[in-house]
Enzyme design. Structure first.
Site, mmCIF file in Angstrom:
data_model
loop_
_atom_site.group_PDB
_atom_site.id
_atom_site.type_symbol
_atom_site.label_atom_id
_atom_site.label_comp_id
_atom_site.label_asym_id
_atom_site.label_seq_id
_atom_site.Cartn_x
_atom_site.Cartn_y
_atom_site.Cartn_z
ATOM 1 N N HIS A 86 0.836 -1.208 0.000
ATOM 2 C CA HIS A 86 0.000 0.000 0.000
ATOM 3 C C HIS A 86 0.872 1.260 0.000
ATOM 4 O O HIS A 86 0.576 2.231 -0.704
ATOM 5 C CB HIS A 86 -0.922 -0.001 1.220
ATOM 6 C CG HIS A 86 -2.096 -0.908 1.078
ATOM 7 N ND1 HIS A 86 -1.990 -2.276 1.126
ATOM 8 C CD2 HIS A 86 -3.430 -0.649 0.867
ATOM 9 C CE1 HIS A 86 -3.193 -2.821 0.968
ATOM 10 N NE2 HIS A 86 -4.085 -1.856 0.810
ATOM 11 N N HIS B 290 0.787 -2.989 9.433
ATOM 12 C CA HIS B 290 2.183 -3.191 9.068
ATOM 13 C C HIS B 290 3.073 -2.674 10.189
ATOM 14 O O HIS B 290 2.693 -1.759 10.929
ATOM 15 C CB HIS B 290 2.535 -2.440 7.771
ATOM 16 C CG HIS B 290 2.196 -3.197 6.527
ATOM 17 N ND1 HIS B 290 2.972 -4.217 6.038
ATOM 18 C CD2 HIS B 290 1.157 -3.071 5.662
ATOM 19 C CE1 HIS B 290 2.428 -4.684 4.928
ATOM 20 N NE2 HIS B 290 1.321 -4.003 4.677
ATOM 21 N N ASP C 212 8.288 -1.905 7.826
ATOM 22 C CA ASP C 212 7.695 -2.244 6.529
ATOM 23 C C ASP C 212 7.404 -0.982 5.718
ATOM 24 O O ASP C 212 7.692 -0.909 4.523
ATOM 25 C CB ASP C 212 6.381 -3.012 6.719
ATOM 26 C CG ASP C 212 6.560 -4.286 7.511
ATOM 27 O OD1 ASP C 212 7.700 -4.712 7.688
ATOM 28 O OD2 ASP C 212 5.537 -4.840 7.956
#
Length: 430
Positions: free
Chosen positions: A316, A359, A363
């Protein structure tokens, strides 16, 4: 007797000296002809940059300008000889360019100069052919004859070839990468660590900020807004094919790297709220069906897709950041409002990803770093054309070299309405 201007390519240093005397530059005969042995062919390719820079290093501005004008007249009178020297190709002119009695206008420009037309960045010695007032030559188009590494190259600046077939190849590339990524996500889900044995890792942000249940949906909403902004720019941009090709190339490469990182290392689930027990999808057909579900839903929770184990690094964040950089890169610098909105959406999207505890912080950080570095490296190489002189760059980045070999410098931010109707849009945008 003064040398004939019709046979300049056959001139010796002595005849160049006679020409200099005739034009009123006798004081430079020793510098040009004795010390640097300029003959006819070298005189034809002499530019203002050569006069200003070493080893000639002329310092009198009036002499530089007058000598430049004399050289331009000489070049105009010897178009046929320039062609014989490999500096002119009659079939390279745009349709409708007429070589009348006055001939085309030559301007000799130096290095490292960005032209206001925005067509390209010139960073080598050039002979530039301009059409001037001729209506048959499209506005802003120029034929650049570039000297590099003792070879002469020619290309048409300001008229970038869309090369749609390369764009199709890049689309297939990113299509296959997304499919492969979806399949790897299925495999990773089968290997996700047991939450009872491997609890969430310590994370300063996740430990300090309470989880916001609706935050991940907001992060995806930010990504969708950025996507719509990019699609609008893509629709109106004159060089949309190049933009889309670059987007596919970069996005596919980053996600291919993501396949490797999330496959080799399985991190524990970042939050107890996630139901991420190891799940087996049976045979290969079952894995493919699950991968198609992820692929068709773009891996988004808004479409009902729930994935686990694909933590290193955040996909994302990659998409949101890449869209932001494309929006800000391919809009004029004066569009401050658009750039501000784009950056706000990017930063808020990252915050919402972390606030949703979907996350780890590392990350997101690694995803942002890799995406921005790859975008900047790609565009730096493409804009400066530095890779053309580097065999190592062509070996390490073959796909980049293939996609960008015919894109000459920075892509200008020019817009036009791609449809015939409505007419007012054609008038408004161009």
């Amino acid at each position: 007797m003064a040398p004939s201007v019709d046979t300049v390519s056959a001139w010796s240093c002595k005849q160049v000296a006679e020409w200099l005397q005739k034009e009123g530059f006798g004081e430079y005969v020793e510098l040009f002809c004795t010390r640097h042995r300029l003959d006819g062919p070298s005189l034809l390719v002499l530019t203002e940059a050569d006069l200003r820079g070493p080893p000639l290093s002329l310092t009198v501005l009036g002499d530089i300008k007058r000598l430049t004008l004399a050289l331009c007249r000489l070049q105009r009178q010897n178009q046929a000889q320039l062609e014989q020297l490999g500096l002119w190709a009659s079939d390279s002119f745009p349709a409708g360019l007429s070589l009348g009695t006055t001939g085309p206008k030559w301007s000799c420009n130096g290095a490292d100069r960005r032209y206001n037309s925005g067509d390209r960045l010139c960073n080598r010695t050039e002979l530039r052919l301009r059409n001037g007032d001729r209506s048959g030559y499209s506005s802003g188009a120029e034929l650049c004859l570039t000297h590099s590494n003792r070879r002469y190259k020619q290309h048409l600046a300001g008229r970038l070839d869309p090369e749609v077939w390369k764009t199709v190849i890049s689309s297939i590339y990113v299509f296959l990468v997304f499919g492969f990524t979806s399949f790897v996500m299925v495999i990773v889900h089968e290997r996700v660590p047991d939450m009872r044995t491997y609890p969430p890792l310590p994370d300063i942000f996740l430990d300090s900020v309470p989880r916001i249940p609706w935050a991940f949906a907001m992060a995806e909403a930010c990504g969708l807004i950025l996507c719509y902004m990019f699609l609008l720019i893509l629709l109106l941009h004159k060089h949309r094919s190049i933009l889309f090709r670059r987007m596919c190339s970069l996005m596919g490469t980053v996600f291919l790297l993501r396949c490797c990182t999330m496959f080799v290392t399985s991190l524990s689930v970042p939050g107890q709220h996630l139901k991420c027990d190891s799940k087996t999808y049976g045979d290969t057909l079952g894995k493919i069906e699950r991968a198609l579900t992820i692929w068709s839903g773009f891996g988004m929770t808004l479409t009902g897709v729930q994935t686990c184990g694909d933590y290193m690094f955040s996909g994302h964040t990659v998409v949101i950041t890449m869209l932001n950089f494309f929006v800000t890169e391919y809009t004029p610098q004066s569009w401050n409002l658009i750039h501000t909105i784009s950056w706000v959406l990017n930063l808020f999207g990252i915050f919402f990803i972390l606030a949703a505890h979907e996350h780890y912080s590392i990350d997101v950080f690694i995803a942002f770093y890799i995406t921005t570095r790859l975008f900047l490296y790609y565009h730096t190489l493409a804009n400066t054309r530095a890779y053309q002189q580097s065999r190592r760059a062509r070996i390490w980045f073959p796909m980049f070299s293939f996609f960008e070999c015919n894109v000459n410098g920075p892509v200008p931010n020019q817009y036009h309405w791609p449809f015939n109707k409505p007419a007012f849009m054609k008038t408004l945008i161009g």
